[in-house]
Design an enzyme around this catalytic site. Structure first.
Site, PDB file in Angstrom:
ATOM      1  CG  PHE A   1      -2.050  -0.970   1.110  1.00  0.00           C
ATOM      2  CD1 PHE A   1      -1.812  -2.330   1.268  1.00  0.00           C
ATOM      3  CD2 PHE A   1      -3.330  -0.549   0.792  1.00  0.00           C
ATOM      4  CE1 PHE A   1      -2.839  -3.246   1.127  1.00  0.00           C
ATOM      5  CE2 PHE A   1      -4.363  -1.460   0.643  1.00  0.00           C
ATOM      6  CZ  PHE A   1      -4.118  -2.812   0.809  1.00  0.00           C
TER       7      PHE A   1
ATOM      8  CG  ASP B   1       4.335  -2.175   7.077  1.00  0.00           C
ATOM      9  OD1 ASP B   1       3.145  -2.506   6.988  1.00  0.00           O
ATOM     10  OD2 ASP B   1       4.812  -1.586   8.069  1.00  0.00           O
ATOM     11  CB  VAL B   2       5.047   0.193   1.021  1.00  0.00           C
ATOM     12  CG1 VAL B   2       4.806   1.565   1.662  1.00  0.00           C
ATOM     13  CG2 VAL B   2       5.622   0.347  -0.371  1.00  0.00           C
ATOM     14  CG  ASP B   3       7.445   1.438   6.369  1.00  0.00           C
ATOM     15  OD1 ASP B   3       7.004   0.284   6.177  1.00  0.00           O
ATOM     16  OD2 ASP B   3       7.432   1.989   7.489  1.00  0.00           O
TER      17      ASP B   3
ATOM     18  CD  GLU C   1       1.984  -5.295  15.203  1.00  0.00           C
ATOM     19  OE1 GLU C   1       2.833  -5.365  14.307  1.00  0.00           O
ATOM     20  OE2 GLU C   1       2.182  -4.655  16.272  1.00  0.00           O
TER      21      GLU C   1
HETATM   22  C1  5GW Z   1       1.431   7.630   7.432  1.00  0.00           C
HETATM   23  C2  5GW Z   1       1.738   8.231   8.639  1.00  0.00           C
HETATM   24  C3  5GW Z   1       1.802   7.474   9.785  1.00  0.00           C
HETATM   25  C4  5GW Z   1       1.558   6.108   9.713  1.00  0.00           C
HETATM   26  C5  5GW Z   1       1.238   5.500   8.479  1.00  0.00           C
HETATM   27  C6  5GW Z   1       1.165   6.269   7.334  1.00  0.00           C
HETATM   28  C7  5GW Z   1       0.892   5.646   6.053  1.00  0.00           C
HETATM   29  C8  5GW Z   1       0.942   4.264   5.928  1.00  0.00           C
HETATM   30  C9  5GW Z   1       0.609   6.408   4.875  1.00  0.00           C
HETATM   31  O1  5GW Z   1       0.512   7.643   4.847  1.00  0.00           O
HETATM   32  N1  5GW Z   1       0.452   5.761   3.679  1.00  0.00           N
HETATM   33  C10 5GW Z   1       0.541   4.406   3.597  1.00  0.00           C
HETATM   34  O2  5GW Z   1       0.439   3.859   2.496  1.00  0.00           O
HETATM   35  N2  5GW Z   1       0.743   3.651   4.733  1.00  0.00           N
HETATM   36  C11 5GW Z   1       0.744   2.190   4.609  1.00  0.00           C
HETATM   37  O3  5GW Z   1       0.524   1.584   5.861  1.00  0.00           O
HETATM   38  C12 5GW Z   1       2.103   1.728   4.116  1.00  0.00           C
HETATM   39  O4  5GW Z   1       1.939   0.577   3.319  1.00  0.00           O
HETATM   40  C13 5GW Z   1       2.815   1.395   5.404  1.00  0.00           C
HETATM   41  O5  5GW Z   1       3.911   0.511   5.235  1.00  0.00           O
HETATM   42  C14 5GW Z   1       1.661   0.800   6.220  1.00  0.00           C
HETATM   43  C15 5GW Z   1       1.852   0.808   7.737  1.00  0.00           C
HETATM   44  O6  5GW Z   1       2.291   2.094   8.174  1.00  0.00           O
HETATM   45  P1  5GW Z   1       3.787   2.289   8.708  1.00  0.00           P
HETATM   46  O7  5GW Z   1       4.710   1.477   7.858  1.00  0.00           O
HETATM   47  O8  5GW Z   1       4.093   3.741   8.787  1.00  0.00           O
HETATM   48  O9  5GW Z   1       3.710   1.672  10.150  1.00  0.00           O
HETATM   49  P2  5GW Z   1       4.978   1.247  11.060  1.00  0.00           P
HETATM   50  O10 5GW Z   1       4.360   0.508  12.215  1.00  0.00           O
HETATM   51  O11 5GW Z   1       5.887   0.363  10.258  1.00  0.00           O
HETATM   52  O12 5GW Z   1       5.674   2.529  11.459  1.00  0.00           O
HETATM   53 MN    MN Z   2       6.212   0.008   8.263  1.00  0.00          MN
END
Ligand code: 5GW
Ligand code: MN
Length: 297
Positions: free
Chosen positions: A64, A154-156, A246
């Site tokens: 995503f 996750d994409v990050d 989660e």
């Molecule tokens: C943006 C700000 C804070 C938290 C999540 C987002 C966010 C997440 C976004 O703006 N756009 C988005 O596509 N995501 C999706 O949700 C990504 O695929 C992301 O990998 C996933 C989970 O959010 P993460 O990776 O920020 O959560 P953590 O727990 O790895 O920090």
């Molecule tokens: Mn993440």
């Protein structure tokens, strides 16, 4: 007196069992319900690749990229092309609200990318949680026709070492890197009995990460359907579980035992350091400035 886990007592981390297999002795390699826990050295890639090639397996991977997270797609796919399911058919499913920001990528043979346009939500918690609903809906509409397995991540993140068919099974989850070695009572499950994600202190097998799960399309449909419905029931009561999607994933995998479990090799974050038991860091969190990403639009 400290009680040693039996597999740590010999002081070695593995012993050769046969030409192809090692018996690892430093970490748990089997769950109490006999699901394998996948670590480096616990499987043979050549045998598994031949087995999955015979079945002509096609793997879908969902990511995503909503709002600014489109930024992560290029590096994610570039690194996946080097090490993810090499020699197998792969489709990248990129869910996004900004299709024009997704770069056109050169993919190797047998690999393709589909862009799926989806809505965005103002709250980041909803962006994260709605992934369950969208994966469910697309599983029903097309994944079941196009691929045999889904890998939902996750994409990050970036790939840093091989991730292959050893992860594939009907239903798999991944041990959360931050909860490895933590006792059950310390797991950050949802502890509010009113929530659909509730897990009491004396229950729970492992703490699974929201950022890496998957399985057959049918199993992923069941999982995402459960999680989305549970989130909607909670929402109607004004409840949101502690760790969002989660928490519901952990509840599902408590009730429906996964058939394979991936070690934290498959989801690591260097912020946790690089412990001895970790021989490979296959899939790594990309450092991001949380506040900056959160406030960007
Ligand atoms: C943006 C700000 C804070 C938290 C999540 C987002 C966010 C997440 C976004 O703006 N756009 C988005 O596509 N995501 C999706 O949700 C990504 O695929 C992301 O990998 C996933 C989970 O959010 P993460 O990776 O920020 O959560 P953590 O727990 O790895 O920090
Ligand atoms: Mn993440």
């Amino acid at each position: 007196m400290a009680s040693h886990a039996p597999w740590t007592e010999c002081g070695m981390d593995c012993e050769v069992q046969s030409k192809h297999t090692f018996r690892k002795t430093d970490v748990l390699t089997m769950s109490p319900w006999l699901a394998p826990i996948i670590w480096n050295g616990s499987y043979d890639s050549a045998i598994l690749n031949a087995q999955f090639n015979q079945r002509d397996v096609h793997v879908g991977i969902t990511i995503f990229a909503i709002k600014k997270y489109t930024f992560f797609v290029k590096n994610f796919i570039e690194t996946a092309e080097n090490v993810f399911m090499i020699g197998h058919k792969v489709t990248y499913y990129v869910f996004t609200d900004r299709a024009s920001d997704i770069p056109v990528m050169n993919l190797n043979e047998g690999r393709s990318m589909s862009i799926l346009e989806v809505p965005s939500y103002p709250r980041w918690q909803d962006v994260s949680m709605r992934r369950m609903e969208m994966i469910r809906d697309f599983s029903h509409e097309r994944f079941f026709r196009e691929v045999d397995f889904l890998v939902c991540v996750d994409v990050d993140m970036r790939f840093n070492d091989e991730v292959g068919v050893e992860i594939l099974s009907n239903l798999f989850g991944t041990l959360h890197p931050g909860m490895f070695g933590v006792q059950r009572e310390g797991y950050t499950y949802e502890r509010n009995p009113e929530s659909e994600a509730y897990i009491p202190a004396n229950e729970g097998d492992f703490y699974y990460a929201g950022g890496f799960f998957g399985g057959s399309i049918e199993e992923v449909y069941n999982l995402t359907n459960f999680c989305h419905n549970a989130m909607m029931k909670d929402k109607a009561k004004n409840i949101e579980a502690l760790w969002h999607d989660e928490s519901y994933l952990n509840k599902y995998l408590l009730l429906h035992k996964p058939t394979k479990i991936l070690s934290p090799e498959y989801l690591w974050d260097d912020d946790f350091g690089i412990p001895d038991f970790l021989k490979r860091r296959r899939f790594l969190a990309v450092r991001k400035n949380h506040n900056e990403m959160r406030n960007r639009r």
